[in-house]
Design a protein around this motif. Structure first.
Motif, PDB file in Angstrom:
ATOM      1  N   ALA A 173       0.835  -1.203   0.000  1.00  0.00           N
ATOM      2  CA  ALA A 173       0.000   0.000   0.000  1.00  0.00           C
ATOM      3  C   ALA A 173       0.870   1.254   0.000  1.00  0.00           C
ATOM      4  CB  ALA A 173      -0.936  -0.004   1.209  1.00  0.00           C
ATOM      5  N   VAL A 174       1.930   1.243   0.795  1.00  0.00           N
ATOM      6  CA  VAL A 174       2.836   2.396   0.846  1.00  0.00           C
ATOM      7  C   VAL A 174       3.527   2.591  -0.499  1.00  0.00           C
ATOM      8  CG1 VAL A 174       4.959   3.293   1.881  1.00  0.00           C
ATOM      9  CG2 VAL A 174       3.190   2.290   3.340  1.00  0.00           C
ATOM     10  N   SER A 226      -4.966   9.775  -1.508  1.00  0.00           N
ATOM     11  CA  SER A 226      -5.985   9.149  -2.351  1.00  0.00           C
ATOM     12  C   SER A 226      -5.565   7.732  -2.732  1.00  0.00           C
ATOM     13  CB  SER A 226      -6.203   9.973  -3.630  1.00  0.00           C
ATOM     14  OG  SER A 226      -6.751  11.215  -3.343  1.00  0.00           O
ATOM     15  N   GLY A 227      -4.268   7.547  -2.955  1.00  0.00           N
ATOM     16  CA  GLY A 227      -3.753   6.216  -3.274  1.00  0.00           C
ATOM     17  C   GLY A 227      -4.051   5.218  -2.167  1.00  0.00           C
ATOM     18  N   PHE A 228      -3.880   5.656  -0.903  1.00  0.00           N
ATOM     19  CA  PHE A 228      -4.221   4.777   0.223  1.00  0.00           C
ATOM     20  C   PHE A 228      -5.712   4.451   0.237  1.00  0.00           C
ATOM     21  CE2 PHE A 228      -0.200   6.330   2.198  1.00  0.00           C
ATOM     22  CZ  PHE A 228       0.371   5.081   2.444  1.00  0.00           C
ATOM     23  N   VAL A 241       2.791   5.839  -2.790  1.00  0.00           N
ATOM     24  CA  VAL A 241       3.875   6.798  -3.017  1.00  0.00           C
ATOM     25  C   VAL A 241       4.117   6.969  -4.512  1.00  0.00           C
ATOM     26  CG1 VAL A 241       6.368   7.161  -2.770  1.00  0.00           C
ATOM     27  CG2 VAL A 241       4.992   6.516  -0.784  1.00  0.00           C
ATOM     28  N   LEU A 242       4.170   5.877  -5.238  1.00  0.00           N
ATOM     29  CA  LEU A 242       4.359   5.968  -6.691  1.00  0.00           C
ATOM     30  C   LEU A 242       3.183   6.686  -7.355  1.00  0.00           C
ATOM     31  CD1 LEU A 242       5.913   2.478  -7.462  1.00  0.00           C
ATOM     32  CD2 LEU A 242       7.062   4.702  -7.424  1.00  0.00           C
ATOM     33  N   PHE A 243       1.974   6.418  -6.885  1.00  0.00           N
ATOM     34  CA  PHE A 243       0.787   7.092  -7.404  1.00  0.00           C
ATOM     35  C   PHE A 243       0.884   8.593  -7.147  1.00  0.00           C
ATOM     36  CE2 PHE A 243      -3.829   8.211  -6.997  1.00  0.00           C
ATOM     37  CZ  PHE A 243      -4.197   7.917  -8.298  1.00  0.00           C
ATOM     38  N   GLY A 244       1.355   8.969  -5.974  1.00  0.00           N
ATOM     39  CA  GLY A 244       1.545  10.381  -5.667  1.00  0.00           C
ATOM     40  C   GLY A 244       2.608  11.014  -6.545  1.00  0.00           C
ATOM     41  N   LEU A 245       3.716  10.321  -6.728  1.00  0.00           N
ATOM     42  CA  LEU A 245       4.825  10.868  -7.510  1.00  0.00           C
ATOM     43  C   LEU A 245       4.495  11.002  -8.996  1.00  0.00           C
ATOM     44  CD1 LEU A 245       7.894   9.130  -5.832  1.00  0.00           C
ATOM     45  CD2 LEU A 245       7.181  11.539  -5.649  1.00  0.00           C
ATOM     46  N   ILE A 246       3.623  10.157  -9.489  1.00  0.00           N
ATOM     47  CA  ILE A 246       3.250  10.250 -10.906  1.00  0.00           C
ATOM     48  C   ILE A 246       2.481  11.548 -11.173  1.00  0.00           C
ATOM     49  CG2 ILE A 246       1.020   9.068 -10.945  1.00  0.00           C
ATOM     50  CD1 ILE A 246       3.568   8.011 -13.391  1.00  0.00           C
TER      51      ILE A 246
END
Length: 79
Positions: A20-21, A45-47, A25-30
């Motif tokens: 999940a982390v 939102s990714g979580f 994190v990757l979803f946020g960075l994209i």
């Protein structure tokens, strides 16, 4: 891609919390083009999307939630 591939593959290697982390994190960075606060919001939102995916065991539920989120952002920008 994030829940269906990255999350699932990472979960197989480690566990659901680490997966999940990593996927969040990757979803946020994209979404880096939106700046720091946008990255943090997208990470959170990714979580939420991972939680939705785990609870429903369906990618469609998290896809729908993501689509609704994007739709509300577009409506907000218009009005």
């Amino acid at each position: 891609m994030f829940r269906g591939v990255i999350y699932e593959d990472t979960k197989k290697l480690f566990n659901a919390k680490i997966a999940a982390v990593v996927s969040s994190v990757l979803f946020g960075l994209i979404h880096i083009e939106g700046g720091y606060s946008y990255i943090v919001g997208t990470l959170l939102s990714g979580f939420l999307l991972v939680y939705c995916y785990e609870k429903t065991k369906s990618l469609y539920a998290s896809i729908l939630l993501h689509s609704l989120h994007n739709f509300t952002g577009v409506v907000n920008d218009i009005f």
